[in-house]
Write a protein that holds these residues in place. Structure first.
Motif, PDB file in Angstrom:
ATOM      1  N   ARG A 164      -0.165   2.273  -1.038  1.00 32.95           N
ATOM      2  CA  ARG A 164       0.361   1.937  -2.326  1.00 32.95           C
ATOM      3  C   ARG A 164      -0.397   0.918  -2.452  1.00 32.95           C
ATOM      4  NH1 ARG A 164       5.512   3.234  -0.183  1.00 32.95           N
ATOM      5  NH2 ARG A 164       5.503   0.468  -0.239  1.00 32.95           N
ATOM      6  N   GLY A 165      -0.964   0.020  -1.779  1.00 26.83           N
ATOM      7  CA  GLY A 165      -1.091  -1.318  -1.857  1.00 26.83           C
ATOM      8  C   GLY A 165      -2.576  -1.277  -2.472  1.00 26.83           C
ATOM      9  N   ARG A 166      -3.671  -0.058  -1.816  1.00 25.55           N
ATOM     10  CA  ARG A 166      -5.134   0.286  -2.557  1.00 25.55           C
ATOM     11  C   ARG A 166      -5.159   1.201  -3.293  1.00 25.55           C
ATOM     12  NH1 ARG A 166      -8.946   1.164   1.488  1.00 25.55           N
ATOM     13  NH2 ARG A 166      -7.557  -0.513   2.884  1.00 25.55           N
ATOM     14  N   LYS A 167      -4.000   1.825  -3.880  1.00 31.30           N
ATOM     15  CA  LYS A 167      -4.187   2.624  -5.077  1.00 31.30           C
ATOM     16  C   LYS A 167      -3.744   1.472  -6.592  1.00 31.30           C
ATOM     17  CE  LYS A 167      -2.410   7.072  -5.233  1.00 31.30           C
ATOM     18  NZ  LYS A 167      -1.589   7.879  -5.259  1.00 31.30           N
ATOM     19  N   ALA A 168      -3.062   0.314  -5.578  1.00 35.88           N
ATOM     20  CA  ALA A 168      -3.134  -0.213  -7.035  1.00 35.88           C
ATOM     21  C   ALA A 168      -4.636  -1.100  -7.258  1.00 35.88           C
ATOM     22  CB  ALA A 168      -1.585  -1.091  -6.781  1.00 35.88           C
ATOM     23  N   ALA A 169      -4.691  -1.775  -5.892  1.00 35.29           N
ATOM     24  CA  ALA A 169      -6.243  -2.116  -5.750  1.00 35.29           C
ATOM     25  C   ALA A 169      -7.360  -1.572  -6.849  1.00 35.29           C
ATOM     26  CB  ALA A 169      -6.135  -3.112  -5.068  1.00 35.29           C
ATOM     27  N   LEU A 170      -7.079  -0.369  -6.843  1.00 32.70           N
ATOM     28  CA  LEU A 170      -7.810   0.676  -7.431  1.00 32.70           C
ATOM     29  C   LEU A 170      -7.798   0.479  -8.503  1.00 32.70           C
ATOM     30  CD1 LEU A 170      -9.515   2.822  -4.814  1.00 32.70           C
ATOM     31  CD2 LEU A 170      -9.747   1.191  -4.752  1.00 32.70           C
ATOM     32  N   LYS A 171      -7.036   0.394  -9.198  1.00 32.25           N
ATOM     33  CA  LYS A 171      -7.005   0.590 -10.760  1.00 32.25           C
ATOM     34  C   LYS A 171      -7.459  -0.795 -11.324  1.00 32.25           C
ATOM     35  CE  LYS A 171      -2.241   2.321 -10.836  1.00 32.25           C
ATOM     36  NZ  LYS A 171      -0.977   1.620 -10.711  1.00 32.25           N
ATOM     37  N   ASP A 172      -8.082  -1.187 -10.409  1.00 35.91           N
ATOM     38  CA  ASP A 172      -8.925  -2.446 -11.140  1.00 35.91           C
ATOM     39  C   ASP A 172     -10.303  -2.009 -10.892  1.00 35.91           C
ATOM     40  OD1 ASP A 172     -10.671  -4.993 -11.820  1.00 35.91           O
ATOM     41  OD2 ASP A 172      -9.484  -5.821 -10.869  1.00 35.91           O
ATOM     42  N   GLU A 173     -11.203  -2.009 -11.955  1.00 37.16           N
ATOM     43  CA  GLU A 173     -13.163  -1.100 -11.988  1.00 37.16           C
ATOM     44  C   GLU A 173     -13.716  -2.721 -11.420  1.00 37.16           C
ATOM     45  OE1 GLU A 173     -14.643  -0.230 -15.749  1.00 37.16           O
ATOM     46  OE2 GLU A 173     -12.379   1.439 -15.776  1.00 37.16           O
ATOM     47  N   LYS A 174     -13.329  -3.289 -11.279  1.00 36.43           N
ATOM     48  CA  LYS A 174     -13.803  -4.411 -10.769  1.00 36.43           C
ATOM     49  C   LYS A 174     -13.863  -4.280  -8.895  1.00 36.43           C
ATOM     50  CE  LYS A 174     -14.765  -7.429 -14.845  1.00 36.43           C
ATOM     51  NZ  LYS A 174     -14.317  -9.617 -14.717  1.00 36.43           N
ATOM     52  N   GLU A 175     -12.239  -4.283  -8.809  1.00 30.77           N
ATOM     53  CA  GLU A 175     -11.920  -3.896  -7.590  1.00 30.77           C
ATOM     54  C   GLU A 175     -12.633  -2.476  -7.273  1.00 30.77           C
ATOM     55  OE1 GLU A 175     -10.581  -5.086  -3.500  1.00 30.77           O
ATOM     56  OE2 GLU A 175     -10.555  -6.609  -5.376  1.00 30.77           O
ATOM     57  N   TRP A 176     -12.937  -1.330  -7.937  1.00 29.42           N
ATOM     58  CA  TRP A 176     -13.692  -0.446  -7.072  1.00 29.42           C
ATOM     59  C   TRP A 176     -14.934  -0.571  -6.785  1.00 29.42           C
ATOM     60  CZ3 TRP A 176     -12.989   3.815  -5.147  1.00 29.42           C
ATOM     61  CH2 TRP A 176     -13.602   5.179  -4.299  1.00 29.42           C
ATOM     62  N   GLU A 177     -14.847  -1.243  -8.076  1.00 34.23           N
ATOM     63  CA  GLU A 177     -17.251  -1.095  -7.743  1.00 34.23           C
ATOM     64  C   GLU A 177     -17.434  -2.306  -6.108  1.00 34.23           C
ATOM     65  OE1 GLU A 177     -17.923  -2.949 -11.322  1.00 34.23           O
ATOM     66  OE2 GLU A 177     -17.946  -1.919 -12.296  1.00 34.23           O
ATOM     67  N   LYS A 178     -16.387  -3.174  -6.308  1.00 36.00           N
ATOM     68  CA  LYS A 178     -15.988  -4.070  -4.885  1.00 36.00           C
ATOM     69  C   LYS A 178     -16.193  -3.683  -3.871  1.00 36.00           C
ATOM     70  CE  LYS A 178     -14.084  -8.454  -2.610  1.00 36.00           C
ATOM     71  NZ  LYS A 178     -13.114  -8.926  -2.539  1.00 36.00           N
ATOM     72  N   ILE A 179     -15.337  -2.757  -3.434  1.00 36.94           N
ATOM     73  CA  ILE A 179     -15.045  -1.596  -2.412  1.00 36.94           C
ATOM     74  C   ILE A 179     -16.656  -0.875  -2.073  1.00 36.94           C
ATOM     75  CG2 ILE A 179     -14.618   0.669  -2.190  1.00 36.94           C
ATOM     76  CD1 ILE A 179     -11.655  -0.724  -2.757  1.00 36.94           C
ATOM     77  N   GLN A 180     -16.644   0.280  -3.675  1.00 38.46           N
ATOM     78  CA  GLN A 180     -17.860   0.600  -3.267  1.00 38.46           C
ATOM     79  C   GLN A 180     -19.700  -0.302  -2.351  1.00 38.46           C
ATOM     80  OE1 GLN A 180     -17.242   3.856  -3.263  1.00 38.46           O
ATOM     81  NE2 GLN A 180     -18.033   4.494  -5.474  1.00 38.46           N
ATOM     82  N   SER A 181     -19.256  -1.521  -3.267  1.00 40.46           N
ATOM     83  CA  SER A 181     -20.643  -1.874  -2.550  1.00 40.46           C
ATOM     84  C   SER A 181     -20.254  -2.454  -1.128  1.00 40.46           C
ATOM     85  CB  SER A 181     -20.766  -2.946  -4.090  1.00 40.46           C
ATOM     86  OG  SER A 181     -19.717  -4.318  -3.319  1.00 40.46           O
ATOM     87  N   ARG A 182     -19.237  -2.287  -0.595  1.00 38.79           N
ATOM     88  CA  ARG A 182     -19.625  -3.233   0.689  1.00 38.79           C
ATOM     89  C   ARG A 182     -19.851  -2.243   2.036  1.00 38.79           C
ATOM     90  NH1 ARG A 182     -12.904  -2.533   1.339  1.00 38.79           N
ATOM     91  NH2 ARG A 182     -13.511  -0.642   2.448  1.00 38.79           N
ATOM     92  N   ARG A 183     -20.455  -2.914   2.828  1.00 34.91           N
ATOM     93  CA  ARG A 183     -20.717  -2.637   4.059  1.00 34.91           C
ATOM     94  C   ARG A 183     -20.333  -1.143   4.492  1.00 34.91           C
ATOM     95  NH1 ARG A 183     -21.592  -4.565   9.421  1.00 34.91           N
ATOM     96  NH2 ARG A 183     -20.329  -5.770   8.665  1.00 34.91           N
ATOM     97  N   HIS A 184     -19.693  -0.910   4.264  1.00 31.81           N
ATOM     98  CA  HIS A 184     -18.870   0.441   4.520  1.00 31.81           C
ATOM     99  C   HIS A 184     -18.294   0.378   4.426  1.00 31.81           C
ATOM    100  CE1 HIS A 184     -15.925  -1.279   7.931  1.00 31.81           C
ATOM    101  NE2 HIS A 184     -16.495  -1.428   8.383  1.00 31.81           N
ATOM    102  N   LEU A 185     -17.491   1.750   3.712  1.00 32.77           N
ATOM    103  CA  LEU A 185     -16.512   2.510   2.820  1.00 32.77           C
ATOM    104  C   LEU A 185     -14.838   2.448   4.619  1.00 32.77           C
ATOM    105  CD1 LEU A 185     -17.276   4.637   0.503  1.00 32.77           C
ATOM    106  CD2 LEU A 185     -16.256   2.115   0.377  1.00 32.77           C
ATOM    107  N   ASP A 186     -14.362   2.362   4.821  1.00 33.95           N
ATOM    108  CA  ASP A 186     -13.310   3.052   5.799  1.00 33.95           C
ATOM    109  C   ASP A 186     -13.088   4.323   5.422  1.00 33.95           C
ATOM    110  OD1 ASP A 186     -10.994   2.783   3.844  1.00 33.95           O
ATOM    111  OD2 ASP A 186     -11.389   0.688   3.660  1.00 33.95           O
ATOM    112  N   PHE A 187     -11.964   5.038   6.027  1.00 29.78           N
ATOM    113  CA  PHE A 187     -11.580   6.259   6.109  1.00 29.78           C
ATOM    114  C   PHE A 187     -10.004   6.390   4.238  1.00 29.78           C
ATOM    115  CE2 PHE A 187      -8.376  10.184   7.714  1.00 29.78           C
ATOM    116  CZ  PHE A 187      -9.497  10.803   7.442  1.00 29.78           C
ATOM    117  N   LEU A 188      -9.275   5.617   4.543  1.00 29.45           N
ATOM    118  CA  LEU A 188      -9.049   5.826   3.332  1.00 29.45           C
ATOM    119  C   LEU A 188      -9.295   5.517   2.134  1.00 29.45           C
ATOM    120  CD1 LEU A 188      -6.018   6.083   1.886  1.00 29.45           C
ATOM    121  CD2 LEU A 188      -5.170   3.539   2.636  1.00 29.45           C
TER     122      LEU A 188
END
Length: 438
Positions: free
Chosen positions: A262-286
């Protein structure tokens, strides 16, 4: 008069309810008897140890010790033999590679009478799915196990290992032995939490520690249920204290997973947050699961998300913990092999103090030394290239085999003891001190 009529109605209703329960119970018994007859007919061709009329082999295994008893039966019946836990749960223990090849090449569905025990916790994820839905999930999860995704995880394992080794240094100053299993379990969970949920380097918080306790309890309770024939029936099991404890632990594990999703899905509603996640050194399984889409743009449902995450944690936690502890035990028992393994690790590391992807890939990964196809003989050289080349391909199947082995192999490799042991080995075996017997 009214009270008499009501009394008669209640009595009649009670009789109907009792009759319905009796009929359903008889139908369940008939189904079990038919299934047992089918299993017995299929395994009649294989000689095996005598069975108890009620317990099957369960009582003998519990009294003698499961590993010792199964090893003794392997000597007595070197190809295969039936194993009954109670009268309705039967297995065929196979020791002959050609037999294993015949079974694993068939592609049969998972045995419902065993894997149904897991469903309350892990749901219907990749482990138990079959048919079109299994192919759908497999296709969605495959990108998550690409080598480019896995490479950064080696550093995650190293960090978790460092934390554990710092604790061991403190304990070692007391100059007395200590049980490493729980510490390794926490280290394995810490690594998986970072790789699955994207937890930071600060370690496990209170909620995570509660989740660890729940996972540990569930693993032990499931094994206990499989070994205890009286717990095989759902209705009976849920009425027992063990069943209640299992349900409480399930709820704790599900609450944790749902909270993170729930927390991750809520955070991903923010496009900037999704871009931040995509640019991370590695993606986690979730991250990978939440971003997965099929050709029609359909995502995994919340139920499917939880099932795959819980399956990932179930398959990766206890197996990794047990593998590492067995590895260290073998190294402690055989210092000559420990010395050779440490030399190999030091040669590969050079002046570095931890494994990276390229160093782990170039290593022969001597964690593999813990397998022993010749039973009690500990022979690390069985995994030398020349010995592997002459071995039957179905004689050693650490990650299963057959039609479902492609993704499951990559999944198991990601979660396997080899990655964690690789990092752990470089720290433990490159030191000057020898491991003492556990």
């Amino acid at each position: 008069m009214l009270s008499v009529l009501l009394s008669l109605s209640v009595s009649r209703l009670g009789l109907w309810a009792a009759g319905l329960i009796l009929v359903l119970g008889l139908l369940k018994l008939i189904r079990l008897l038919l299934r047992r007859q089918m299993l017995a007919r299929a395994m009649d061709s294989f000689p095996g140890p005598p069975t108890h009329w009620l317990f099957g082999h369960a009582q003998e295994i519990q009294q003698t010790g499961s590993l010792d008893k199964v090893v003794s039966w392997a000597h007595q019946f070197p190809y295969a033999h039936p194993l009954w836990l109670g009268q309705f749960l039967g297995f065929l223990n196979i020791y002959e590679p050609d037999y294993a090849k015949a079974v694993y090449s068939r592609g049969d569905p998972k045995a419902a009478d065993l894997y149904d025990f897991f469903l309350q916790w892990i749901g219907k994820g990749l482990l138990v799915l079959q048919g079109p839905k299994w192919y759908e999930h497999r296709k969605l999860l495959t990108p998550g196990f690409h080598y480019d995704v896995l490479k950064p995880y080696v550093a995650v394992f190293t960090n978790s290992t460092h934390t554990m080794l710092d604790q061991w240094e403190e304990k070692a100053r007391e100059d007395k032995s200590f049980d490493i299993f729980c510490d390794v379990g926490h280290m394995a969970l810490d690594s998986l939490m970072k790789c699955t949920f994207g937890k930071g380097d600060s370690g496990l918080d209170h909620r995570d520690s509660s989740y660890h306790s729940a996972v540990r309890d569930l693993t032990l309770l499931m094994q206990e249920r499989i070994d205890s024939f009286q717990y095989h029936n759902d209705f009976v099991y849920w009425l027992t204290p063990h069943g209640h404890r299992f349900l409480r632990a399930c709820q704790a594990a599900h609450d944790h997973t749902d909270h993170v999703i729930r927390g991750r899905k809520a955070a991903l509603k923010d496009e900037k947050e999704w871009e931040k996640i995509q640019s991370r050194r590695h993606l986690d399984f979730l991250d990978i699961l939440l971003g997965a889409r099929d050709e029609n743009g359909i995502k995994l449902s919340d139920e499917d998300l939880r099932a795959e995450v819980d399956t990932f944690m179930f398959e990766g936690h206890d197996t990794t913990t047990s593998g590492i502890c067995w590895f260290l035990y073998c190294m402690a028992l055989y210092p000559e092999h420990q010395h050779r393994c440490r030399e190999e690790v030091c040669e590969i590391l050079g002046d570095r103090d931890s494994f990276q992807w390229y160093t782990a890939s170039s290593a022969s990964l001597s964690a593999l030394w813990m397998a022993a196809p010749y039973l009690q003989v500990f022979d690390p050289l069985r995994f030398s290239p020349e010995n592997v080349a002459t071995r039957h391909p179905f004689a050693f199947m650490p990650f299963s085999a057959g039609p479902r082995s492609d993704v499951s192999t990559r999944l198991s490799w990601h979660q396997s003891p080899l990655w964690l042991v690789g990092s752990l080995t470089c720290h433990l075996l490159s030191s000057s001190s020898q491991l003492s017997s556990c």
